[in-house]
Design an enzyme around this catalytic site. Structure first.
Site, PDB file in Angstrom:
ATOM      1  N   ASP B  41     -12.163  61.645   1.757  1.00 28.37           N
ATOM      2  CA  ASP B  41     -11.482  60.988   2.871  1.00 28.37           C
ATOM      3  C   ASP B  41     -11.474  61.881   4.103  1.00 28.37           C
ATOM      4  O   ASP B  41     -11.621  61.421   5.233  1.00 28.37           O
ATOM      5  CB  ASP B  41     -10.044  60.651   2.444  1.00 28.37           C
ATOM      6  CG  ASP B  41      -9.330  59.706   3.402  1.00 28.37           C
ATOM      7  OD1 ASP B  41      -8.113  59.508   3.241  1.00 28.37           O
ATOM      8  OD2 ASP B  41      -9.982  59.169   4.312  1.00 28.37           O
ATOM      9  N   CYS B 265      -9.373  57.349   8.278  1.00 27.75           N
ATOM     10  CA  CYS B 265     -10.233  56.177   8.154  1.00 27.75           C
ATOM     11  C   CYS B 265     -11.141  56.048   9.366  1.00 27.75           C
ATOM     12  O   CYS B 265     -10.665  56.029  10.498  1.00 27.75           O
ATOM     13  CB  CYS B 265      -9.373  54.931   7.999  1.00 27.75           C
ATOM     14  SG  CYS B 265     -10.333  53.414   7.993  1.00 27.75           S
TER      15      CYS B 265
END
Lengths: 343, 324
Positions: B41, B265
Site C-alpha cells: 500500500d 490509495c
C-alpha cells in the site's frame, strides 16, 4: 509534514525513548481504562499560535503581521487568543514587540487576550499595555525549570505568588501552565505526583485554570490518562486544560483521552506553529485546525469556524515562508470558493 | 493515474448524532497485531519506482523488526500499478522469517493463480463500501467485485490459502462523501461469510474521526466478530491515531500501518498518508500494549526506504528521535 529543524533534535537519547525504560512503570499503570465521562458538549479552544507558536519560529515576524494574525483569529469564533509574552526580549526576541502588539490588535468583545507574565515586572508592563488577563508557567521538572527560567520550581512559585497577588488586586484573572507534564527533555519520565503538586499549587494560589503541557510531545494516551487521574484527584476538572505537542504524532490521541476523562479545554496553535524554545526538539504544537476537525467530527461544539482558522493559518505560513503543519489544512482543497466546513 | 478533485462537502464528515456513547468502551487489548502494509500500500503510491532489490531489502528489514504480518506485493496488472510489476521477483527474493506472514493482494482469479505460483501463502481481496469508488477504482460495481472474489475464495479454500478482506471508504468516500455504517457492515459481512479470516476496515481518504469510527464499528460488530476485524487508518487529516485509539477501546486488536507513513490509495487525490507504523507502535507501547515490534529496527527500515525514495519520512516519531 513535521517541522523539526535539522539542527534541533530531542535531547533524550534514542534508548531512553524507545527502550523498555520508556514503558510506563507499573506504579503508573492502571489495570483498566480510567473512568470515562460523557464527552463534553462544548470544548473551549485556547489559541496559542501568536505566542507559543511564533516565539519558536526562527523567522522574525514583523509586528503588523502578528497583529493581522491575531485580528484574523479574532474573527474565527475562538474565544481565547494568547496574544504575546511580557518576557525579557533578551530571552525571547520574537516577543520584543509585546507592547505594540497588545495595543495594536483590534480587540473583539467576545475574545480574551491573555499574555504571559513570568514575574512582577512583566505583569506590571502587561497591565500598563492594557492586558486584561495574564498567564504564569511552572514546571513539573526541576531541571527544566532551572534551564528554562533559571530558578527552581519553588522559586518560580514564589515569583508567581507575587504576580497572582497583584493580579487579584487588579481583578485580573490568571491562568497557570505546567510544563513537562508527560515527560522532560532532561529528566525523562515525570511522575504524575510531581505534576499534581505543581498544578495544585498554582490552583490554590489563585489560577482559575491550569493548562497541563506535554512540552516535548512524548506523552501517549497511557501517560496522559495516568497523569490526569492523579491531577484530577486534587484539582477540579473544570479548571484543567491540556496543551499537547505533536512532536511524536500523539497529540490528538492524547487530547481524545483527556476529553474522555472530562477535560473540556484544549490549547492548540494555528497551523501547528512553534513550541518551547528551551526544550530542544520540542517543536510541534498541535494544530488548531486538526483539533477542531476532530472535535466537530465528534459532535462537540467549539464555536470555531474551521475555514477561517485555515485562512489565518495560510496567512501566517505565507508570511513565515513555511508550509503548514496542519494535516487538515494540507488535505483540504482551498481552491473551491464554496467550500463548506463543519460549524 | 487519474486524480479526481475532491468534490464532497466536508460538513458530511460530522457525526449526525450529538453525542458519541462512551459506555461501550472495553478494556484495552493486551496485544495488538500490526499488519505492515508499507511494501504494498505504501510503495504503490510512491511516484519513484523502487527496484525489486530495494523492496526485498525493505521487507527483510521489516521481518527483522518483529512485525508478524508484512504485505509484500500486489498481483494486479502492472498496467494499473507499475510499482508492483516486479511482484514475482519480490515474492521469490524475500527471506521468509518463520512465524511471519507475507500476504499479497489478488484482485481476481488470474492474480490469485499468479500469486500462488510465485509462492504466496496468503492473499488479500478488497471491496469498497462505496459504489462510485468501486467503479472508479476497479471498474466494476461492488456486487460484481464480490462475485470476482467468490472465485478467488473458492480456489483459496481448496488450496487452504487464508484470505484477508479489505473494505475501502469505511469512513467516507472521495466521490460519494459520507458512507453509511450499515453499508460498511453489509460489505464486511459478505467478505467474512465468504471466508475471509479477517476484514480490514479502511478509512481510505483519512477523513474519519473518532465518532464516525465508533459508529461504524458498532454497526460492523453486529455482523462480524471483533476478533476478525482490523482498522486501516489514513492520516490525511491527522486523525489516524485518535481513530485507532477508539478502535482499540471498542475491542479491535489488529491495526494496519505503513512504515514511514508511505503511500495511500492512488485513486483518490490527496488520499496519501497511511498512518506511520512507528507512530502507532509508539502509542501502543506507551499504553503498555504488546506488539512484538522492535521500534529502533522499524525506524531503521523506515530510514532505509526513505533514503531509497529520496523523501522525508512521514513518521513524527522518526522525525523527532535522534540516535545518539
Amino acid at each position: 509534514m513535521g517541522n523539526v529543524p535539522n539542527a534541533v533534535k530531542h535531547c533524550l537519547s534514542y534508548e531512553n525513548l524507545m527502550g523498555e525504560s520508556f514503558r510506563l512503570p507499573s506504579s503508573f499503570q492502571e489495570k483498566k481504562w480510567p473512568e470515562v465521562h460523557k464527552f463534553p458538549d462544548f470544548v473551549k479552544i485556547v489559541e496559542v499560535g501568536p505566542r507559543d507558536g511564533l516565539q519558536n519560529e526562527k523567522e522574525m515576524v514583523p509586528t503588523e503581521i502578528k497583529i493581522q494574525l491575531i485580528d484574523m483569529l479574532s474573527q474565527t469564533g475562538l474565544s481565547v487568543i494568547e496574544a504575546t509574552s511580557f518576557v525579557s526580549s533578551k530571552w525571547v526576541v520574537q516577543m520584543a514587540d509585546h507592547n505594540e502588539v497588545l495595543t495594536g490588535i483590534n480587540k473583539s468583545p467576545h475574545v480574551r487576550y491573555p499574555v504571559l507574565t513570568p514575574n512582577i515586572q512583566g505583569f506590571q508592563a502587561a497591565v500598563e499595555a492594557g492586558a486584561a488577563e495574564v498567564a504564569v508557567f511552572g514546571s513539573a521538572s526541576e531541571t527544566f525549570s532551572r534551564k528554562n527560567i533559571n530558578c527552581s520550581v519553588e522559586e518560580s512559585m514564589q515569583r508567581f505568588e507575587q504576580v497572582i497577588c497583584a493580579a487579584r488586586q487588579a481583578c485580573i484573572p490568571v491562568r497557570g501552565y505546567v510544563s513537562c507534564a508527560l515527560g522532560c527533555p532532561y529528566e525523562g519520565q515525570v511522575h504524575p505526583a510531581q505534576v499534581t503538586k505543581v498544578a495544585k499549587r498554582l490552583h490554590e494560589l489563585g489560577c482559575y485554570e491550569v493548562s497541563l503541557g506535554d512540552t516535548t510531545g512524548m506523552g501517549t494516551a497511557g501517560s496522559m490518562a495516568a497523569m490526569l487521574r492523579a491531577v484530577m484527584a486534587e484539582v477540579p476538572i473544570h479548571a484543567l486544560a491540556v496543551h499537547c505537542h505533536d512532536t511524536y504524532g500523539q497529540a490528538l490521541a492524547n487530547i481524545l483521552t483527556a476529553l474522555q476523562m472530562g477535560v473540556s479545554v484544549v490549547d492548540s496553535s494555528v497551523a501547528g506553529l512553534g513550541g518551547c524554545p528551551y526544550a530542544e526538539g520540542a517543536s510541534g504544537n498541535v494544530s488548531t485546525e486538526d483539533v477542531v476537525y476532530m472535535l466537530h467530527g465528534l459532535g462537540i461544539q467549539t464555536g470555531v469556524d474551521l475555514a477561517k482558522v485555515i485562512e489565518a493559518g495560510d496567512f501566517i505560513c505565507r508570511a513565515l515562508k513555511r508550509p503548514t503543519n496542519s494535516k487538515v489544512s494540507q488535505a483540504t482543497s482551498r481552491s473551491q470558493p464554496s467550500f463548506n466546513m463543519c460549524e | 493515474t487519474q486524480f479526481i478533485k475532491r468534490s464532497y462537502d466536508v460538513t458530511c464528515v460530522c457525526v449526525s448524532f450529538s453525542q458519541v456513547s462512551l459506555s461501550g468502551l472495553k478494556p484495552l487489548p493486551e496485544k495488538v497485531k500490526i499488519v505492515e502494509v508499507g511494501p504494498r500500500d505504501g510503495l504503490q503510491n510512491e511516484k519513484t519506482i523502487v527496484p525489486a532489490d530495494v523492496k526485498i531489502r525493505l521487507i527483510d528489514m521489516l521481518s527483522e523488526a518483529g512485525l508478524p504480518v508484512i504485505e509484500a506485493t500486489s498481483f494486479v496488472s502492472p498496467k494499473w500499478v507499475p510499482q508492483m510489476a516486479d511482484q514475482e521477483e519480490v515474492m521469490r527474493g524475500i527471506h521468509r522469517k518463520p512465524g511471519v506472514s507475507y500476504p499479497v493482494l489478488t484482485p481476481n482469479l488470474k492474480g490469485y493463480r499468479a500469486a500462488v505460483k510465485a509462492g504466496a501463502m496468503e492473499v488479500a481481496i478488497f471491496g469498497a463500501a462505496s459504489e462510485l469508488f468501486s467503479k472508479r477504482n476497479i471498474n466494476c460495481s461492488v456486487e460484481e467485485s464480490l462475485q470476482r472474489f467468490e472465485e478467488v475464495m473458492s480456489a483459496a479454500r481448496e488450496e487452504k490459502v487464508p484470505v484477508r478482506g479489505y473494505v475501502s471508504c469505511v469512513l467516507g468516500c472521495p466521490y460519494e462523501g459520507s458512507v453509511s455504517p450499515s453499508r460498511v457492515a453489509e460489505v464486511a459481512q459478505r467478505l467474512y461469510s465468504m471466508g475471509c479470516y479477517e476484514v480490514s476496515l479502511g478509512d481510505t481518504v483519512g477523513m474519519g474521526t473518532p465518532g464516525g469510527m465508533a459508529a461504524m464499528l458498532e454497526a460492523v460488530m453486529r455482523e462480524v466478530p471483533v476478533h476478525a476485524l482490523a482498522v486501516h487508518c489514513h492520516d490525511t487529516y491527522g486523525q489516524a491515531l485518535a481513530n485507532i485509539l477508539v478502535a482499540l477501546q471498542n475491542g479491535v486488536s489488529v491495526v494496519d500501518a505503513s512504515v514511514a507513513g508511505l503511500g495511500g490509495c492512488p485513486y483518490a487525490q490527496g488520499a496519501s498518508g497511511n498512518v506511520a507504523t512507528e507512530d502507532v507502535v509508539y502509542m501502543l507501547h506507551g499504553l503498555s500494549i504488546h506488539t512484538g515490534v522492535d521500534l529502533p529496527k522499524l525506524m531503521d527500515a523506515g530510514s532505509y526506504i526513505c533514503r531509497s525514495l529520496n523523501r522525508r519520512t512521514s513518521s513524527k516519531v522518526a522525525q523527532a528521535s535522534c540516535k545518539l
